[in-house]
Design a protein around this motif. Structure first.
Motif, PDB file in Angstrom:
ATOM      1  N   LEU A  29     -66.435 -35.988   9.204  1.00 20.80           N
ATOM      2  CA  LEU A  29     -65.802 -35.280  10.315  1.00 20.80           C
ATOM      3  C   LEU A  29     -65.935 -36.086  11.601  1.00 20.80           C
ATOM      4  N   VAL A  30     -67.116 -36.634  11.843  1.00 17.53           N
ATOM      5  CA  VAL A  30     -67.354 -37.454  13.038  1.00 17.53           C
ATOM      6  C   VAL A  30     -66.424 -38.662  13.030  1.00 17.53           C
ATOM      7  N   GLY A  31     -66.313 -39.316  11.875  1.00 20.52           N
ATOM      8  CA  GLY A  31     -65.441 -40.487  11.771  1.00 20.52           C
ATOM      9  C   GLY A  31     -64.000 -40.168  12.102  1.00 20.52           C
ATOM     10  N   LYS A  32     -63.502 -39.031  11.609  1.00 17.73           N
ATOM     11  CA  LYS A  32     -62.118 -38.630  11.887  1.00 17.73           C
ATOM     12  C   LYS A  32     -61.903 -38.364  13.373  1.00 17.73           C
ATOM     13  N   VAL A  33     -62.841 -37.680  13.969  1.00 11.07           N
ATOM     14  CA  VAL A  33     -62.683 -37.289  15.379  1.00 11.07           C
ATOM     15  C   VAL A  33     -62.743 -38.512  16.291  1.00 11.07           C
ATOM     16  N   ILE A  34     -63.703 -39.404  16.085  1.00  9.26           N
ATOM     17  CA  ILE A  34     -63.848 -40.526  17.021  1.00  9.26           C
ATOM     18  C   ILE A  34     -62.756 -41.575  16.857  1.00  9.26           C
ATOM     19  N   LYS A  35     -62.040 -41.574  15.733  1.00  9.13           N
ATOM     20  CA  LYS A  35     -60.928 -42.512  15.568  1.00  9.13           C
ATOM     21  C   LYS A  35     -59.794 -42.226  16.543  1.00  9.13           C
ATOM     22  N   THR A  36     -59.677 -41.002  16.964  1.00  9.14           N
ATOM     23  CA  THR A  36     -58.547 -40.619  17.811  1.00  9.14           C
ATOM     24  C   THR A  36     -58.792 -40.854  19.303  1.00  9.14           C
ATOM     25  N   TYR A  37     -60.006 -41.248  19.675  1.00  8.04           N
ATOM     26  CA  TYR A  37     -60.326 -41.437  21.089  1.00  8.04           C
ATOM     27  C   TYR A  37     -60.808 -42.860  21.346  1.00  8.04           C
ATOM     28  N   HIS A  38     -60.656 -43.293  22.603  1.00 12.70           N
ATOM     29  CA  HIS A  38     -61.145 -44.603  23.011  1.00 12.70           C
ATOM     30  C   HIS A  38     -61.826 -44.480  24.375  1.00 12.70           C
ATOM     31  N   SER A  65     -73.817 -15.415  12.084  1.00 14.93           N
ATOM     32  CA  SER A  65     -73.924 -14.022  11.621  1.00 14.93           C
ATOM     33  C   SER A  65     -72.553 -13.352  11.503  1.00 14.93           C
ATOM     34  N   GLN A  66     -71.549 -13.855  12.185  1.00 17.41           N
ATOM     35  CA  GLN A  66     -70.210 -13.272  12.145  1.00 17.41           C
ATOM     36  C   GLN A  66     -69.356 -13.869  11.032  1.00 17.41           C
ATOM     37  N   GLY A  67     -69.926 -14.803  10.254  1.00 19.87           N
ATOM     38  CA  GLY A  67     -69.193 -15.418   9.163  1.00 19.87           C
ATOM     39  C   GLY A  67     -68.461 -16.680   9.562  1.00 19.87           C
ATOM     40  N   SER A  68     -68.699 -17.199  10.766  1.00 14.26           N
ATOM     41  CA  SER A  68     -68.028 -18.422  11.204  1.00 14.26           C
ATOM     42  C   SER A  68     -68.614 -19.638  10.486  1.00 14.26           C
ATOM     43  N   GLN A  69     -67.804 -20.679  10.385  1.00 15.27           N
ATOM     44  CA  GLN A  69     -68.202 -21.903   9.696  1.00 15.27           C
ATOM     45  C   GLN A  69     -68.774 -22.908  10.690  1.00 15.27           C
ATOM     46  N   PHE A  70     -69.871 -23.536  10.306  1.00 17.04           N
ATOM     47  CA  PHE A  70     -70.512 -24.499  11.192  1.00 17.04           C
ATOM     48  C   PHE A  70     -69.636 -25.724  11.412  1.00 17.04           C
ATOM     49  N   GLY A  71     -68.948 -26.198  10.387  1.00 18.86           N
ATOM     50  CA  GLY A  71     -68.109 -27.391  10.501  1.00 18.86           C
ATOM     51  C   GLY A  71     -67.042 -27.240  11.573  1.00 18.86           C
ATOM     52  N   ALA A  72     -66.360 -26.116  11.576  1.00 23.37           N
ATOM     53  CA  ALA A  72     -65.316 -25.871  12.579  1.00 23.37           C
ATOM     54  C   ALA A  72     -65.924 -25.774  13.975  1.00 23.37           C
ATOM     55  N   TYR A  73     -67.081 -25.127  14.063  1.00 24.76           N
ATOM     56  CA  TYR A  73     -67.749 -24.997  15.357  1.00 24.76           C
ATOM     57  C   TYR A  73     -68.202 -26.363  15.866  1.00 24.76           C
ATOM     58  N   TYR A  74     -68.786 -27.171  14.979  1.00 21.85           N
ATOM     59  CA  TYR A  74     -69.249 -28.497  15.368  1.00 21.85           C
ATOM     60  C   TYR A  74     -68.073 -29.370  15.820  1.00 21.85           C
ATOM     61  N   LYS A  75     -66.961 -29.293  15.124  1.00 20.43           N
ATOM     62  CA  LYS A  75     -65.788 -30.071  15.504  1.00 20.43           C
ATOM     63  C   LYS A  75     -65.320 -29.683  16.906  1.00 20.43           C
ATOM     64  N   MET A  76     -65.312 -28.395  17.189  1.00 17.55           N
ATOM     65  CA  MET A  76     -64.902 -27.924  18.507  1.00 17.55           C
ATOM     66  C   MET A  76     -65.853 -28.450  19.599  1.00 17.55           C
ATOM     67  N   VAL A  77     -67.157 -28.394  19.329  1.00 10.27           N
ATOM     68  CA  VAL A  77     -68.148 -28.875  20.300  1.00 10.27           C
ATOM     69  C   VAL A  77     -68.014 -30.384  20.487  1.00 10.27           C
ATOM     70  N   LEU A  78     -67.815 -31.121  19.396  1.00  9.99           N
ATOM     71  CA  LEU A  78     -67.684 -32.580  19.468  1.00  9.99           C
ATOM     72  C   LEU A  78     -66.445 -32.985  20.271  1.00  9.99           C
ATOM     73  N   VAL A  79     -65.319 -32.380  19.994  1.00  8.54           N
ATOM     74  CA  VAL A  79     -64.090 -32.696  20.724  1.00  8.54           C
ATOM     75  C   VAL A  79     -64.248 -32.342  22.197  1.00  8.54           C
ATOM     76  N   SER A  80     -64.863 -31.228  22.487  1.00 11.52           N
ATOM     77  CA  SER A  80     -65.105 -30.831  23.873  1.00 11.52           C
ATOM     78  C   SER A  80     -66.014 -31.836  24.578  1.00 11.52           C
ATOM     79  N   HIS A  81     -67.040 -32.295  23.885  1.00 12.83           N
ATOM     80  CA  HIS A  81     -67.971 -33.273  24.450  1.00 12.83           C
ATOM     81  C   HIS A  81     -67.249 -34.593  24.749  1.00 12.83           C
ATOM     82  N   ILE A  82     -66.416 -35.039  23.820  1.00 16.77           N
ATOM     83  CA  ILE A  82     -65.681 -36.292  24.016  1.00 16.77           C
ATOM     84  C   ILE A  82     -64.692 -36.164  25.169  1.00 16.77           C
ATOM     85  N   ARG A  83     -64.027 -35.026  25.264  1.00 17.36           N
ATOM     86  CA  ARG A  83     -63.086 -34.827  26.369  1.00 17.36           C
ATOM     87  C   ARG A  83     -63.808 -34.816  27.718  1.00 17.36           C
TER      88      ARG A  83
END
Length: 176
Positions: A29-38, A65-83
């Motif tokens: 997931l990290v590899g996919k996300v960082i490929k799109t940014y410079h 506890s609400q049934g959310s997936q960690f992968g989707a949450y982490y991707k959102m946090v990572l993209v937000s951090h990069i932006r």
């Protein structure tokens, strides 16, 4: 989400081994996300460090506890951090930073201090940079002398314009 994965996420905020295990699990997931940014001057290690910082934020704030997936949450946090990093890099007040090479001025300042002190470093630099000085035009030599010895000569307008050219030549020489 399985109980094992949830336990790993909870342990990751306190245990560095669990954190590394979780980070390795999400490396694709990290590899996919960082490929799109410079980001200028960012190496792969820098990107991985930023991804770890985002992972730490995600681990600390994740609530499954609400049934959310960690992968989707982490991707959102990572993209937000990069932006956020991109906004910081492209901020109006930092546009001047993009125009300079970091090693440029400190090299000249260190060189000037060595000349004033008369260190053995000066002798070494003189021997190594003899070719560099030989390649300078008389105008460039005068401007460099004014830059290195400001009390001896006053820098004229044309000499100030030559300083940029000297710095570029010096950086090219040092990198070769």
């Amino acid at each position: 989400m399985t109980i094992g994965a949830e336990t790993l996420i909870q342990r990751a905020s306190q245990d560095s081994n669990a954190f590394e295990q979780l980070f390795k699990q999400y490396m694709p997931l990290v590899g996919k996300v960082i490929k799109t940014y410079h980001l200028r001057n960012y190496t792969r290690d820098d990107w991985l460090q930023e991804a770890r910082i985002a992972m730490l934020k995600a681990v600390e704030h994740f609530d499954g506890s609400q049934g959310s997936q960690f992968g989707a949450y982490y991707k959102m946090v990572l993209v937000s951090h990069i932006r956020s990093l991109l906004r910081k890099q492209f901020a109006q007040k930092r546009t001047v930073d993009k125009q300079y090479v970091l090693a440029d001025v400190p090299i000249l300042e260190a060189f000037q201090q060595d000349l004033v002190r008369g260190d053995t470093v000066t002798v070494t630099l003189n021997a190594e940079l003899a070719d560099f000085f030989a390649d300078l035009s008389p105008t460039e030599q005068t401007a460099l002398n004014a830059l290195l010895h400001p009390a001896q000569e006053t820098t004229t307008g044309p000499a100030r314009n030559v300083v940029q050219r000297i710095r570029k030549k010096m950086m090219r020489y040092l990198y070769e």
